[in-house]
Design an enzyme around this catalytic site. Structure first.
Site, PDB file in Angstrom:
ATOM      1  N   GLY A  15      -5.194 -91.910  60.979  1.00  0.00           N
ATOM      2  CA  GLY A  15      -4.928 -90.877  59.979  1.00  0.00           C
ATOM      3  C   GLY A  15      -3.520 -90.334  60.111  1.00  0.00           C
ATOM      4  N   GLY A  16      -2.612 -91.187  60.577  1.00  0.00           N
ATOM      5  CA  GLY A  16      -1.270 -90.727  60.932  1.00  0.00           C
ATOM      6  C   GLY A  16      -0.379 -90.349  59.774  1.00  0.00           C
ATOM      7  N   ALA A  17      -0.737 -90.747  58.549  1.00  0.00           N
ATOM      8  CA  ALA A  17       0.086 -90.395  57.392  1.00  0.00           C
ATOM      9  C   ALA A  17      -0.386 -89.105  56.731  1.00  0.00           C
ATOM     10  CB  ALA A  17       0.084 -91.533  56.375  1.00  0.00           C
ATOM     11  N   ILE A  20      -1.347 -83.460  59.492  1.00  0.00           N
ATOM     12  CA  ILE A  20      -1.029 -83.234  60.902  1.00  0.00           C
ATOM     13  C   ILE A  20      -0.235 -84.404  61.466  1.00  0.00           C
ATOM     14  CG2 ILE A  20      -2.005 -82.896  63.207  1.00  0.00           C
ATOM     15  CD1 ILE A  20      -4.326 -81.409  61.930  1.00  0.00           C
ATOM     16  N   GLY A  21      -0.595 -85.633  61.088  1.00  0.00           N
ATOM     17  CA  GLY A  21       0.105 -86.799  61.599  1.00  0.00           C
ATOM     18  C   GLY A  21       1.590 -86.771  61.271  1.00  0.00           C
ATOM     19  N   LEU A  87      -6.939 -88.615  64.422  1.00  0.00           N
ATOM     20  CA  LEU A  87      -6.902 -87.604  63.362  1.00  0.00           C
ATOM     21  C   LEU A  87      -7.732 -87.999  62.154  1.00  0.00           C
ATOM     22  CD1 LEU A  87      -3.029 -86.925  63.266  1.00  0.00           C
ATOM     23  CD2 LEU A  87      -4.742 -85.611  64.525  1.00  0.00           C
ATOM     24  N   TYR A 188     -20.052 -82.150  57.220  1.00  0.00           N
ATOM     25  CA  TYR A 188     -18.737 -82.336  57.848  1.00  0.00           C
ATOM     26  C   TYR A 188     -18.761 -81.898  59.307  1.00  0.00           C
ATOM     27  CZ  TYR A 188     -13.980 -81.162  59.232  1.00  0.00           C
ATOM     28  OH  TYR A 188     -12.803 -81.034  59.936  1.00  0.00           O
ATOM     29  N   ARG A 256     -11.467 -65.810  58.338  1.00  0.00           N
ATOM     30  CA  ARG A 256     -11.032 -67.062  58.920  1.00  0.00           C
ATOM     31  C   ARG A 256      -9.844 -66.800  59.847  1.00  0.00           C
ATOM     32  NH1 ARG A 256     -15.232 -68.084  57.056  1.00  0.00           N
ATOM     33  NH2 ARG A 256     -15.848 -69.765  55.627  1.00  0.00           N
TER      34      ARG A 256
END
Length: 359
Positions: A15-17, A20-21, A87, A188, A256
């Site tokens: 999920g690097g793109a 967070i990545g 990620l 989730y 939150r």
């Protein structure tokens, strides 16, 4: 098991793109000789199926699906990561109730395919860092007026339909890993907890150090502006910029813990640099902010109408969510540096630039 291959100073990011990545990419390149990002560039997150400009140009991007065994059979013969940052995940809390299979496939099956791929190719990393979520706690623990702690569990559809938002006579307690029992109230959250279990069991059997960070509500520059499940902060900003009143779910008093992406990046780096072995820490600011309060701050910035109570609700949402950061502060010497006001300023400035460039 076959003899494993070890390439020093290499890092794999699933999920690097994503949000967070990309934010992590430059700091990772400064720490590792080689960084490989695996991402399927899902259209819900990436409006165009192309390499994000925010991703450090030195990182290698492999466009592939972590759920496909072929991804790992293609990559791992030539790349044995010393460090893995996991990620990749489907993240929509409400969406997960209507697309449970999609969330389970990516979050659970995708994780197991990664682990199976590592086993098939005799590749054992030194450390594995998982980006987990505050959603694994559900409603968490509450304190009765009499002084006893209890777990109210998920609010029922009947309770929400009656507008019974809170648990009467009780006060929510901040989440704290090792103290608060995980009791997810969404598909989730359940899949993220399953991720934790899968990685922990596998890593313990293979002598791999696991670092799990349970993130609170992450926001900041770089968030997808096309993904409807990217987070309420950027959604609120887009509404306010258009001069629209921000609708508040329930009574607006939900709370939150909003933590800026810059602080999240520094928490990831502290976890990767830590000398101690496996751990689970919460990442937030330690402060609870009501949805009405943050909506009002954003509305005032843009001169938008005051937010209004819509009385709508979403099944699976928790009433209050914040965390204690005592453990990560003590063990990793990490703490957030950006106030909510400062962070919102950075996000709003960035969104203004992005949207103005399109006009």
């Amino acid at each position: 098991m076959s003899k494993f291959t070890y390439y020093p100073n290499t890092c794999l990011v699933t999920g690097g793109a994503g949000f967070i990545g990309c934010a992590l990419s430059t700091d990772l390149m400064d720490r590792f000789e080689r960084v490989v990002m695996v991402d399927n560039l899902h259209p819900q997150i990436h409006a165009e199926p192309q390499r994000p400009t925010a991703l450090d140009s030195r990182c290698e991007l492999i466009v592939a699906d972590i759920c496909d065994p072929a991804t790992w059979d293609t990559l791992l013969p030539d790349f044995a990561p010393e460090t893995i940052v996991h990620l990749a995940a489907e993240t929509g809390t409400g969406q997960s109730l209507t697309e449970a299979s999609r969330h389970a496939m990516v979050n659970v099956v995708g994780t197991s395919q990664l682990l199976d791929g590592l086993h098939r190719h005799g590749t054992i990393p030194r450390q594995l860092l998982l980006s987990s979520s505050r959603a694994i706690y559900g409603e968490g623990a509450w304190l009765h007026a009499e002084g006893d702690v209890y777990y109210p569990g998920q609010r029922s559809a009947e309770q929400l339909a009656k507008g019974q938002w809170d648990f009467e006579g009780a006060t929510p307690l901040p989440f704290r890993a090792g103290h608060t029992q995980p009791m997810p109230t969404s598909i989730y959250g359940s899949t993220k907890l399953a991720q934790e279990h899968l990685i922990t069991v596998w890593a313990l059997a293979h002598g791999v150090s696991t670092r799990i960070l349970r993130l609170q509500n992450v926001y900041g520059p770089g968030q997808s502006l096309t993904n409807p499940y990217t987070g309420i902060v950027s959604l609120f900003v887009r509404l306010a910029k258009q001069g629209e009143a921000i609708p508040l779910y329930e009574d607006g008093a939900m709370t939150r813990d909003f933590v800026l992406i810059n602080d999240v990046v520094s928490a990831f780096l502290a976890a990767l640099d830590a000398q101690q072995g496996s751990f689970v820490f919460d990442v937030g600011t330690g402060d609870a902010t009501s949805i009405a309060q943050i909506a009002s701050m954003i509305a005032h910035r843009y001169g938008a109408p005051e937010p209004f109570i819509s009385a709508r609700f979403r099944n699976g949402d928790v009433r209050h969510a914040s965390c204690s950061i005592e453990d990560i502060r003590t063990n990793l010497a990490w703490q957030p540096h950006f106030s909510l006001a400062a962070g919102l300023g950075l996000l709003c400035d960035w969104i203004d630039i992005q949207l103005n460039a399109k006009n």
